[in-house]
Design a protein around this motif. Sequence first.
Motif, PDB file in Angstrom:
ATOM      1  N   LEU A 275       0.825  -1.204   0.000  1.00 45.32           N
ATOM      2  CA  LEU A 275       0.000   0.000   0.000  1.00 45.32           C
ATOM      3  C   LEU A 275       0.863   1.258   0.000  1.00 45.32           C
ATOM      4  CD1 LEU A 275      -2.766  -0.979   2.614  1.00 45.32           C
ATOM      5  CD2 LEU A 275      -2.746  -1.376   0.143  1.00 45.32           C
ATOM      6  N   ASP A 276       0.331   2.314  -0.584  1.00 49.35           N
ATOM      7  CA  ASP A 276       0.976   3.627  -0.593  1.00 49.35           C
ATOM      8  C   ASP A 276       0.601   4.330   0.719  1.00 49.35           C
ATOM      9  OD1 ASP A 276       1.253   6.468  -0.943  1.00 49.35           O
ATOM     10  OD2 ASP A 276       1.234   6.221  -3.117  1.00 49.35           O
ATOM     11  N   ILE A 283      -0.247   0.346  -4.345  1.00 54.70           N
ATOM     12  CA  ILE A 283       0.618   0.952  -5.356  1.00 54.70           C
ATOM     13  C   ILE A 283       0.343   0.204  -6.650  1.00 54.70           C
ATOM     14  CG2 ILE A 283       3.040   1.142  -6.101  1.00 54.70           C
ATOM     15  CD1 ILE A 283       3.729   1.651  -3.139  1.00 54.70           C
ATOM     16  N   VAL A 284       0.018   0.940  -7.718  1.00 53.17           N
ATOM     17  CA  VAL A 284      -0.333   0.291  -8.985  1.00 53.17           C
ATOM     18  C   VAL A 284       0.534   0.817 -10.125  1.00 53.17           C
ATOM     19  CG1 VAL A 284      -2.749  -0.212  -8.405  1.00 53.17           C
ATOM     20  CG2 VAL A 284      -2.152   2.023  -9.380  1.00 53.17           C
ATOM     21  N   SER A 291       1.259  -4.793  -6.511  1.00 58.07           N
ATOM     22  CA  SER A 291       2.563  -5.440  -6.328  1.00 58.07           C
ATOM     23  C   SER A 291       2.445  -6.959  -6.422  1.00 58.07           C
ATOM     24  CB  SER A 291       3.157  -5.043  -4.974  1.00 58.07           C
ATOM     25  OG  SER A 291       2.305  -5.492  -3.930  1.00 58.07           O
ATOM     26  N   VAL A 292       1.225  -7.507  -6.361  1.00 60.84           N
ATOM     27  CA  VAL A 292       1.025  -8.949  -6.519  1.00 60.84           C
ATOM     28  C   VAL A 292       0.596  -9.214  -7.968  1.00 60.84           C
ATOM     29  CG1 VAL A 292      -0.284 -10.969  -5.752  1.00 60.84           C
ATOM     30  CG2 VAL A 292       0.374  -9.196  -4.097  1.00 60.84           C
ATOM     31  N   VAL A 348       0.607  10.524  -6.450  1.00 58.83           N
ATOM     32  CA  VAL A 348       0.335  10.235  -7.863  1.00 58.83           C
ATOM     33  C   VAL A 348      -0.255   8.829  -7.982  1.00 58.83           C
ATOM     34  CG1 VAL A 348       2.149  11.702  -8.853  1.00 58.83           C
ATOM     35  CG2 VAL A 348       2.692   9.350  -8.213  1.00 58.83           C
ATOM     36  N   VAL A 349      -1.091   8.637  -8.996  1.00 56.63           N
ATOM     37  CA  VAL A 349      -1.597   7.308  -9.376  1.00 56.63           C
ATOM     38  C   VAL A 349      -1.634   7.268 -10.894  1.00 56.63           C
ATOM     39  CG1 VAL A 349      -3.620   5.798  -9.430  1.00 56.63           C
ATOM     40  CG2 VAL A 349      -2.996   6.929  -7.297  1.00 56.63           C
ATOM     41  N   PRO A 350      -1.033   6.298 -11.565  1.00 53.63           N
ATOM     42  CA  PRO A 350      -0.270   5.195 -10.998  1.00 53.63           C
ATOM     43  C   PRO A 350       1.089   5.666 -10.464  1.00 53.63           C
ATOM     44  CG  PRO A 350      -0.094   5.167 -13.379  1.00 53.63           C
ATOM     45  CD  PRO A 350      -1.079   6.256 -13.037  1.00 53.63           C
ATOM     46  N   GLN A 351       1.617   4.855  -9.536  1.00 49.82           N
ATOM     47  CA  GLN A 351       2.933   5.156  -8.969  1.00 49.82           C
ATOM     48  C   GLN A 351       4.046   4.508  -9.778  1.00 49.82           C
ATOM     49  OE1 GLN A 351       0.289   3.843  -7.358  1.00 49.82           O
ATOM     50  NE2 GLN A 351      -0.030   4.792  -5.370  1.00 49.82           N
TER      51      GLN A 351
END
Lengths: 429, 118
Positions: A275-276, A283-284, A291-292, A348-351
Amino acid sequence: MKMRNHSYDVAVIGAGPAGLAAAGAAIEAGAENVVIIERDFRPGGILEQCIHVGFGLKYFKEELTGPEYAARFIAEAKKDGVTFFLNTMVLSISEDGRQIRCINSEEGDITLEVKSVVLSMGCRERTRTAIQIPGTRPAGIFTAGTAQRYINIQNLVVGKEVVILGSGDIGMIMARRMTLENVKVKAVVELMPYLAGLTRNRVQCLDDFGIPLYLSHTITDIQGKKRVEGVTVAKVDEKGKPVAGTEFNISCDTVLLSVGLIPENEVSKTCGVTLDPVTKGPIVDNTMQTSVKGVFACGNVVHVNDLVDNVSVESRIAGAAAARFARERHDADDKVVTVNTGENVRYVVPQKIDLNSGVEKVEIHFRVRQPDRGVIIQAVCGEEIIHSHKCQIVNPGEITSVKVDLDKIRNGNADEITVRVIKEGNDGN
Amino acid sequence: MMETREICCVICPMSCNITVKAEGRKIISIDNYSCPRGKEYAASEYLDPVRTITSTVRAIGYKSPVIPVRTSKPVPKDKIYEVMEVIRGLECSEPFNIGRVLVENVLGTESNIVLCND
């Protein structure tokens, strides 16, 4: 009882706007069987209780109510043959993202075998506990969304005289809704010196009805033993601390809290998604992959959006990517670029940006820390400015975005870029 | 007599405070806007402000005690409370379809009160 299939290409968790759009996009992208798992008795998510208009202006070029907006996606998902598991709660996801354990009263404890997962559980409201308001503990203190559900779905009135803490959109919308139901809304109190929600909601929900808005104020005390009897409001200084001598009392029987939303990631944590710390969401990368591997996320579970229209767009990306992953599982580590936050950018998104994801441009969404006018929004790769545009106004309450060209990142040969918002005339050149 | 009013524009995040000067229904000047859409909004908001009203009505045999309704198009702002009184008196049973008209041309506004969930 009919035995349902327990094996799916793509499993979507949550049938709100994010999940519905992701499921539809997954089918369109070629996934053969897609399931949405929803804990409520019907699909639609929070939109079912958002009966005000303002949805769909961007996506459908029409002004719809929440239920109308949701209904279009529900109809499409049903037409596409998406399977719905309603009244079903997801308990956990295996660490490889291939098994989802959930529970409902028809089938009990079940495990679905899946090829990819979309997390779309949305967010939940911050409560009194989260913001630590002093005072007694009487009945009559609700989050704005709880009051919204009581009034708009269950036909229950929450009180007669209300003070709302926080100028978030739901709080302002509830101020209007309650006023129309002859409830007296005495004040909206906001800690920050600026509005948390959209200006159009201040105009049409507060100004239209003469409801006072106190910026740079907070509730310092709640009185009442069994039921709320009143609140103390005080001005705050630049640090958000109450200023002695500025206190005044407002009598009321109800306090509503509209003090922010937090992505709901209890289920995400079970499979180890990173998670961020700022967004509180996964985090995407630009395909919305977490991350998975094979676990994607979209909508308010990633970051709290201000417009559902943006959620629908982002969720379609997640759904299509999940379908692609289900078809051709991809475990290799790709060339991934990190997106950093620069001056006046809170998150920011995406990271992350996957340079091999098959797209040429990526839209990065962000929120600023401070309101500002006359700014330049830039994306910087190493020393080079790869994107720059002027913007008349930025505001923490409204998401801003910037589109970057992946070729320019490839040319820069860097493994990170930075998004920043700087004052015009100070563009670093 | 000339009236001056500040109108906060809701068209975009700029939220311009637009100044409208008028004598009765005759607009004399519009200032402090940043785009043509803002100018147009300020004029219509000054002369004929309208709002879409949404609420709920009691629903017999529905999956929850009430079902949401809306005006099919915006109605004059000064009719909000009167339209709410009409809505308060309504009750609804099957069929529950989005767009189903419960009241046609409510209070002569040319707007209908329609269901907005199914």
